[in-house]
Design a protein around this motif. Structure first.
Motif, PDB file in Angstrom:
ATOM      1  N   HIS A  77      23.234  47.586  34.919  1.00  0.00           N
ATOM      2  CA  HIS A  77      23.874  46.768  35.956  1.00  0.00           C
ATOM      3  C   HIS A  77      24.602  47.636  36.985  1.00  0.00           C
ATOM      4  CE1 HIS A  77      22.938  43.238  33.579  1.00  0.00           C
ATOM      5  NE2 HIS A  77      23.416  43.881  32.527  1.00  0.00           N
ATOM      6  N   PRO A  78      23.863  48.443  37.734  1.00  0.00           N
ATOM      7  CA  PRO A  78      24.543  49.331  38.690  1.00  0.00           C
ATOM      8  C   PRO A  78      25.256  48.597  39.823  1.00  0.00           C
ATOM      9  CG  PRO A  78      22.169  49.455  38.966  1.00  0.00           C
ATOM     10  CD  PRO A  78      22.421  48.650  37.727  1.00  0.00           C
ATOM     11  N   MET A  79      24.780  47.434  40.216  1.00  0.00           N
ATOM     12  CA  MET A  79      25.458  46.704  41.293  1.00  0.00           C
ATOM     13  C   MET A  79      26.816  46.188  40.805  1.00  0.00           C
ATOM     14  SD  MET A  79      22.816  46.198  43.935  1.00  0.00           S
ATOM     15  CE  MET A  79      23.538  45.007  44.871  1.00  0.00           C
ATOM     16  N   TYR A  80      26.880  45.699  39.574  1.00  0.00           N
ATOM     17  CA  TYR A  80      28.162  45.278  39.022  1.00  0.00           C
ATOM     18  C   TYR A  80      29.064  46.498  38.806  1.00  0.00           C
ATOM     19  CZ  TYR A  80      25.833  40.849  38.030  1.00  0.00           C
ATOM     20  OH  TYR A  80      25.138  39.669  38.128  1.00  0.00           O
ATOM     21  N   ALA A  81      28.480  47.585  38.345  1.00  0.00           N
ATOM     22  CA  ALA A  81      29.259  48.809  38.149  1.00  0.00           C
ATOM     23  C   ALA A  81      29.870  49.263  39.472  1.00  0.00           C
ATOM     24  CB  ALA A  81      28.374  49.916  37.564  1.00  0.00           C
ATOM     25  N   ALA A  82      29.086  49.208  40.543  1.00  0.00           N
ATOM     26  CA  ALA A  82      29.586  49.601  41.859  1.00  0.00           C
ATOM     27  C   ALA A  82      30.709  48.682  42.318  1.00  0.00           C
ATOM     28  CB  ALA A  82      28.443  49.594  42.871  1.00  0.00           C
ATOM     29  N   ALA A  83      30.526  47.381  42.129  1.00  0.00           N
ATOM     30  CA  ALA A  83      31.554  46.422  42.540  1.00  0.00           C
ATOM     31  C   ALA A  83      32.850  46.640  41.757  1.00  0.00           C
ATOM     32  CB  ALA A  83      31.048  44.995  42.349  1.00  0.00           C
ATOM     33  N   LEU A  84      32.729  46.873  40.451  1.00  0.00           N
ATOM     34  CA  LEU A  84      33.917  47.096  39.635  1.00  0.00           C
ATOM     35  C   LEU A  84      34.584  48.434  39.973  1.00  0.00           C
ATOM     36  CD1 LEU A  84      32.698  45.659  36.216  1.00  0.00           C
ATOM     37  CD2 LEU A  84      34.390  44.654  37.780  1.00  0.00           C
ATOM     38  N   LEU A  85      33.794  49.451  40.274  1.00  0.00           N
ATOM     39  CA  LEU A  85      34.363  50.736  40.685  1.00  0.00           C
ATOM     40  C   LEU A  85      35.135  50.579  41.994  1.00  0.00           C
ATOM     41  CD1 LEU A  85      34.775  53.777  40.427  1.00  0.00           C
ATOM     42  CD2 LEU A  85      32.499  54.097  41.444  1.00  0.00           C
ATOM     43  N   LEU A  86      34.561  49.873  42.946  1.00  0.00           N
ATOM     44  CA  LEU A  86      35.247  49.622  44.214  1.00  0.00           C
ATOM     45  C   LEU A  86      36.547  48.842  43.975  1.00  0.00           C
ATOM     46  CD1 LEU A  86      35.205  49.782  47.334  1.00  0.00           C
ATOM     47  CD2 LEU A  86      33.979  47.611  47.312  1.00  0.00           C
ATOM     48  N   LEU A  87      36.452  47.803  43.176  1.00  0.00           N
ATOM     49  CA  LEU A  87      37.618  46.960  42.890  1.00  0.00           C
ATOM     50  C   LEU A  87      38.715  47.756  42.190  1.00  0.00           C
ATOM     51  CD1 LEU A  87      38.868  44.042  42.698  1.00  0.00           C
ATOM     52  CD2 LEU A  87      37.849  43.982  40.423  1.00  0.00           C
ATOM     53  N   TRP A  88      38.369  48.438  41.088  1.00  0.00           N
ATOM     54  CA  TRP A  88      39.396  49.114  40.298  1.00  0.00           C
ATOM     55  C   TRP A  88      39.949  50.354  40.990  1.00  0.00           C
ATOM     56  CZ3 TRP A  88      42.509  47.199  36.967  1.00  0.00           C
ATOM     57  CH2 TRP A  88      42.141  46.028  36.301  1.00  0.00           C
ATOM     58  N   SER A  89      39.151  51.011  41.813  1.00  0.00           N
ATOM     59  CA  SER A  89      39.718  52.129  42.572  1.00  0.00           C
ATOM     60  C   SER A  89      40.756  51.592  43.559  1.00  0.00           C
ATOM     61  CB  SER A  89      38.628  52.945  43.268  1.00  0.00           C
ATOM     62  OG  SER A  89      37.891  52.156  44.172  1.00  0.00           O
ATOM     63  N   SER A  90      40.481  50.436  44.141  1.00  0.00           N
ATOM     64  CA  SER A  90      41.454  49.806  45.036  1.00  0.00           C
ATOM     65  C   SER A  90      42.709  49.396  44.278  1.00  0.00           C
ATOM     66  CB  SER A  90      40.838  48.580  45.705  1.00  0.00           C
ATOM     67  OG  SER A  90      39.732  48.953  46.479  1.00  0.00           O
ATOM     68  N   VAL A  91      42.534  48.825  43.106  1.00  0.00           N
ATOM     69  CA  VAL A  91      43.681  48.419  42.286  1.00  0.00           C
ATOM     70  C   VAL A  91      44.530  49.639  41.921  1.00  0.00           C
ATOM     71  CG1 VAL A  91      44.355  47.478  40.037  1.00  0.00           C
ATOM     72  CG2 VAL A  91      42.588  46.332  41.387  1.00  0.00           C
ATOM     73  N   LEU A  92      43.876  50.715  41.517  1.00  0.00           N
ATOM     74  CA  LEU A  92      44.624  51.919  41.145  1.00  0.00           C
ATOM     75  C   LEU A  92      45.335  52.535  42.349  1.00  0.00           C
ATOM     76  CD1 LEU A  92      42.128  53.558  38.638  1.00  0.00           C
ATOM     77  CD2 LEU A  92      44.285  52.403  38.122  1.00  0.00           C
ATOM     78  N   GLY A  93      44.770  52.368  43.535  1.00  0.00           N
ATOM     79  CA  GLY A  93      45.403  52.884  44.741  1.00  0.00           C
ATOM     80  C   GLY A  93      46.589  52.061  45.196  1.00  0.00           C
ATOM     81  N   HIS A  94      46.699  50.838  44.697  1.00  0.00           N
ATOM     82  CA  HIS A  94      47.785  49.930  45.089  1.00  0.00           C
ATOM     83  C   HIS A  94      48.300  49.206  43.848  1.00  0.00           C
ATOM     84  CE1 HIS A  94      46.811  50.543  49.305  1.00  0.00           C
ATOM     85  NE2 HIS A  94      45.550  50.417  48.952  1.00  0.00           N
ATOM     86  N   TRP A  95      48.753  49.968  42.883  1.00  0.00           N
ATOM     87  CA  TRP A  95      49.134  49.435  41.589  1.00  0.00           C
ATOM     88  C   TRP A  95      50.320  48.480  41.714  1.00  0.00           C
ATOM     89  CZ3 TRP A  95      46.369  49.593  37.341  1.00  0.00           C
ATOM     90  CH2 TRP A  95      46.940  49.245  36.132  1.00  0.00           C
ATOM     91  N   SER A  96      50.058  47.206  41.499  1.00  0.00           N
ATOM     92  CA  SER A  96      51.111  46.194  41.434  1.00  0.00           C
ATOM     93  C   SER A  96      50.529  44.974  40.729  1.00  0.00           C
ATOM     94  CB  SER A  96      51.648  45.841  42.821  1.00  0.00           C
ATOM     95  OG  SER A  96      50.659  45.208  43.600  1.00  0.00           O
ATOM     96  N   LEU A  97      51.363  44.000  40.478  1.00  0.00           N
ATOM     97  CA  LEU A  97      50.968  42.854  39.662  1.00  0.00           C
ATOM     98  C   LEU A  97      49.774  42.090  40.248  1.00  0.00           C
ATOM     99  CD1 LEU A  97      51.485  41.129  37.178  1.00  0.00           C
ATOM    100  CD2 LEU A  97      53.109  39.789  38.531  1.00  0.00           C
ATOM    101  N   ILE A  98      49.782  41.784  41.518  1.00  0.00           N
ATOM    102  CA  ILE A  98      48.704  40.969  42.093  1.00  0.00           C
ATOM    103  C   ILE A  98      47.361  41.692  42.047  1.00  0.00           C
ATOM    104  CG2 ILE A  98      47.855  39.866  44.198  1.00  0.00           C
ATOM    105  CD1 ILE A  98      50.729  38.984  44.746  1.00  0.00           C
ATOM    106  N   PRO A  99      47.251  42.944  42.519  1.00  0.00           N
ATOM    107  CA  PRO A  99      45.948  43.613  42.414  1.00  0.00           C
ATOM    108  C   PRO A  99      45.465  43.783  40.968  1.00  0.00           C
ATOM    109  CG  PRO A  99      47.304  44.740  44.027  1.00  0.00           C
ATOM    110  CD  PRO A  99      48.185  43.731  43.339  1.00  0.00           C
ATOM    111  N   VAL A 100      46.361  44.089  40.051  1.00  0.00           N
ATOM    112  CA  VAL A 100      45.961  44.229  38.639  1.00  0.00           C
ATOM    113  C   VAL A 100      45.460  42.897  38.098  1.00  0.00           C
ATOM    114  CG1 VAL A 100      46.812  44.680  36.297  1.00  0.00           C
ATOM    115  CG2 VAL A 100      47.440  46.215  38.163  1.00  0.00           C
ATOM    116  N   THR A 101      46.148  41.823  38.408  1.00  0.00           N
ATOM    117  CA  THR A 101      45.718  40.489  37.961  1.00  0.00           C
ATOM    118  C   THR A 101      44.349  40.152  38.537  1.00  0.00           C
ATOM    119  OG1 THR A 101      48.024  39.782  37.805  1.00  0.00           O
ATOM    120  CG2 THR A 101      46.348  38.047  37.897  1.00  0.00           C
ATOM    121  N   ILE A 102      44.159  40.431  39.815  1.00  0.00           N
ATOM    122  CA  ILE A 102      42.854  40.199  40.441  1.00  0.00           C
ATOM    123  C   ILE A 102      41.784  41.030  39.737  1.00  0.00           C
ATOM    124  CG2 ILE A 102      41.515  40.631  42.548  1.00  0.00           C
ATOM    125  CD1 ILE A 102      44.049  39.801  44.116  1.00  0.00           C
ATOM    126  N   GLY A 103      42.078  42.294  39.469  1.00  0.00           N
ATOM    127  CA  GLY A 103      41.121  43.159  38.776  1.00  0.00           C
ATOM    128  C   GLY A 103      40.744  42.627  37.404  1.00  0.00           C
TER     129      GLY A 103
END
Length: 143
Positions: A77-103
Motif C-alpha cells: 500500500h505505497p499510496m497509503y504509506a505516502a499519505a501517512l508519511l505526509l500526515l505524520w511528518s506534519s504532525v511531528l513538525g507541529h506537535w500539539s493536541l489537535i494535529p496528534v488527534t487528527i493523525g
C-alpha cells in the motif's frame, strides 16, 4: 468496517486540508521537508505504476493484473504509506493536541481501509495471499 473504509479518503483529504489551512502542514525543518518530499515522490511513483485506466480510489479493484512493479514490489500500500508519511511528518513538525488527534484518527481509518481493501484483493486475485506474505503493508522490511 466497509462504511468506515469508504470514508477513509475524504477523511484524509479533510485532515490534510485542515492541517494546511491551520498552518500545521508545512514546516521549516529540513527533516520534515525531506519526509514530505519523500511522501510526494512515493505517491507519484506508486501512481505511475498503474496501467492506463486501472487506478481507482474505490475499495473494489478494477480489472487488470495485480500490481507488483514499482513500489508495489516492496510494499502493498505505497499510496497509503505516502499519505501517512505526509500526515505524520506534519504532525511531528507541529506537535500539539489537535494535529496528534487528527493523525490518530486518520491512521485508524486508513488501517480499517487497508484491512477491508485487502479482503477485496484476496477475493479478486488468487495470488494475493502469496504476494501479501512476501511484502509488507506500509514500510519495507518492517510493517
Amino acid at each position: 468496517m466497509k462504511q468506515i473504509a469508504r470514508f477513509a479518503l475524504p477523511i484524509l483529504i479533510v485532515a490534510l486540508l485542515y492541517l494546511l489551512l491551520s498552518g500545521h502542514l508545512l514546516s521549516t525543518s529540513p527533516f520534515i521537508i525531506t519526509a514530505q518530499v519523500a511522501a510526494i515522490a512515493l505517491s507519484a511513483w506508486a501512481r505511475r505504476s498503474f496501467q492506463r485506466g486501472q487506478f481507482s480510489i474505490h475499495l473494489e479493484p478494477k480489472e487488470g493484473p495485480r500490481l507488483s512493479t514499482g513500489p508495489y514490489q516492496y510494499i502493498r500500500h505505497p499510496m497509503y504509506a505516502a499519505a501517512l508519511l505526509l500526515l505524520w511528518s506534519s504532525v511531528l513538525g507541529h506537535w500539539s493536541l489537535i494535529p496528534v488527534t487528527i493523525g490518530l484518527i486518520v491512521t485508524s481509518v486508513v488501517t480499517v481501509r487497508i484491512v477491508t481493501e485487502e479482503q477485496f484483493l484476496r477475493d479478486h486475485f488468487p495470488d494475493y495471499s502469496e504476494y501479501a506474505h512476501k511484502t509488507k503493508r506500509l514500510i519495507p522490511f518492517l510493517i
